[in-house]
Design an enzyme around this catalytic site. Structure first.
Site, mmCIF file in Angstrom:
data_model
loop_
_atom_site.group_PDB
_atom_site.id
_atom_site.type_symbol
_atom_site.label_atom_id
_atom_site.label_comp_id
_atom_site.label_asym_id
_atom_site.label_seq_id
_atom_site.Cartn_x
_atom_site.Cartn_y
_atom_site.Cartn_z
ATOM 1 N N HIS A 274 0.718 0.809 -13.046
ATOM 2 C CA HIS A 274 1.460 -0.385 -13.472
ATOM 3 C C HIS A 274 2.958 -0.044 -13.529
ATOM 4 C CE1 HIS A 274 2.050 -4.255 -15.332
ATOM 5 N NE2 HIS A 274 2.866 -3.677 -16.194
ATOM 6 N N GLY B 78 -9.402 -5.436 -20.822
ATOM 7 C CA GLY B 78 -8.163 -6.194 -21.033
ATOM 8 C C GLY B 78 -7.239 -6.125 -19.824
ATOM 9 N N ARG C 116 -5.391 -8.490 -8.725
ATOM 10 C CA ARG C 116 -6.296 -9.355 -9.487
ATOM 11 C C ARG C 116 -6.827 -8.581 -10.687
ATOM 12 N NH1 ARG C 116 -7.721 -13.750 -6.440
ATOM 13 N NH2 ARG C 116 -7.157 -13.525 -4.271
ATOM 14 N N LEU D 194 -9.845 -7.237 -12.710
ATOM 15 C CA LEU D 194 -11.262 -6.937 -12.451
ATOM 16 C C LEU D 194 -12.128 -7.585 -13.527
ATOM 17 C CD1 LEU D 194 -11.449 -3.148 -11.486
ATOM 18 C CD2 LEU D 194 -11.658 -5.127 -9.968
ATOM 19 N N GLY E 271 0.776 -1.239 0.000
ATOM 20 C CA GLY E 271 0.000 0.000 0.000
ATOM 21 C C GLY E 271 0.804 1.285 0.000
HETATM 22 C C1 GAR Z 1 3.417 -1.263 -7.377
HETATM 23 O O1 GAR Z 1 4.697 -1.336 -7.946
HETATM 24 C C2 GAR Z 1 2.355 -1.321 -8.445
HETATM 25 O O2 GAR Z 1 2.708 -0.621 -9.612
HETATM 26 C C3 GAR Z 1 2.301 -2.813 -8.710
HETATM 27 O O3 GAR Z 1 2.371 -3.389 -7.443
HETATM 28 C C4 GAR Z 1 3.123 -2.542 -6.585
HETATM 29 C C5 GAR Z 1 2.298 -2.256 -5.354
HETATM 30 O O4 GAR Z 1 3.059 -1.543 -4.413
HETATM 31 N N1 GAR Z 1 1.106 -3.174 -9.392
HETATM 32 C C6 GAR Z 1 1.062 -4.144 -10.290
HETATM 33 O O5 GAR Z 1 2.022 -4.818 -10.599
HETATM 34 C C7 GAR Z 1 -0.304 -4.384 -10.912
HETATM 35 N N2 GAR Z 1 -0.207 -5.275 -12.007
HETATM 36 P P1 GAR Z 1 2.347 -0.818 -3.194
HETATM 37 O O6 GAR Z 1 1.402 -1.855 -2.585
HETATM 38 O O7 GAR Z 1 3.462 -0.466 -2.258
HETATM 39 O O8 GAR Z 1 1.608 0.374 -3.730
#
Ligand code: GAR
Length: 202
Positions: A109, A143, A91, A93, A12
């Site tokens: 991302h 997608g 996940r 959606l 988070g």
């Molecule tokens: C972040 O790097 C985010 O971009 C990635 O997960 C991490 C969460 O970090 N999201 C994905 O890879 C989605 N496909 P956080 O929980 O510290 O914000």
């Protein structure tokens, strides 16, 4: 003032970046809730500290994907948010949720899309040998990481980088990109024309 709700599955830190920006007065929004699929997510601790209501929709407590998606949609609906921010929500959606909240869900991302969609984007970038990666904030469509792009921030890939070192450098840029994209949405400055997102002047 717009109401935002955040979906997060883990640490988070991007959620925290939004909480901090709201607290600092640089993001004109109110955070109406955190929804998580993971009862152990550290994001829950962050929400409680900030006084933000938390809903846990535990995937393992549901009979299957359909039941989970129905519970998630209900939890999201209850947030009564203008915008849903996927901040490390791990996940995909379902199409029902995406169409229900059409144009009101964004995702961060850790790569320059359309390169390296899906899981382990930083590892994919290292394995491919690119010299530049980064992060992308985009609208969510049906997608996987394919929706119209709002903001991208580049990050150089250095000799000797591994997945963790690159992820750490990209994360710094994520914490800038996400509040900025949310701010643009809240100021009603995003105009989607097909695949392109035009940023309107203030
Ligand atoms: C972040 O790097 C985010 O971009 C990635 O997960 C991490 C969460 O970090 N999201 C994905 O890879 C989605 N496909 P956080 O929980 O510290 O914000």
């Amino acid at each position: 003032m717009k109401r935002i709700a955040v979906l997060a599955s883990g640490r988070g830190s991007n959620f925290q970046a939004l909480i901090d920006a709201i607290g600092a007065g640089t993001l004109p929004a109110r955070c109406a809730g955190l929804v998580t699929d993971n009862p152990q997510a550290y994001a829950i601790t962050r929400a409680k500290k900030a006084g933000i209501p938390v809903t846990v929709v535990d995937y393992s407590g549901c009979a299957g994907k359909d039941e989970y998606e129905a519970a998630l949609l209900e939890a999201m609906d209850r947030c009564n948010a203008d915008l849903f921010v996927l901040a490390g929500y791990m996940r995909i959606l379902g199409a029902g949720i995406v169409s229900h909240f059409k144009g009101r869900i964004i995702n961060i991302h850790p790569a320059l899309l359309p390169s390296f969609a899906g899981l382990h984007a930083q590892r994919q970038a290292i394995d491919y040998g690119v010299k530049v990666s980064g992060c992308t904030v985009h609208f969510v469509d049906e997608g996987m990481d394919t929706g119209p792009i709002i903001i991208q921030r580049p990050v150089p890939v250095c000799d000797g980088d591994d997945e963790d070192s690159l992820a750490g450098r990209i994360l710094i840029e994520e914490h800038l990109a996400l509040p900025e994209a949310v701010k643009l949405f809240c100021e009603e400055r995003l105009m989607v024309c097909g695949r392109a997102v035009h940023i309107l002047p203030p």
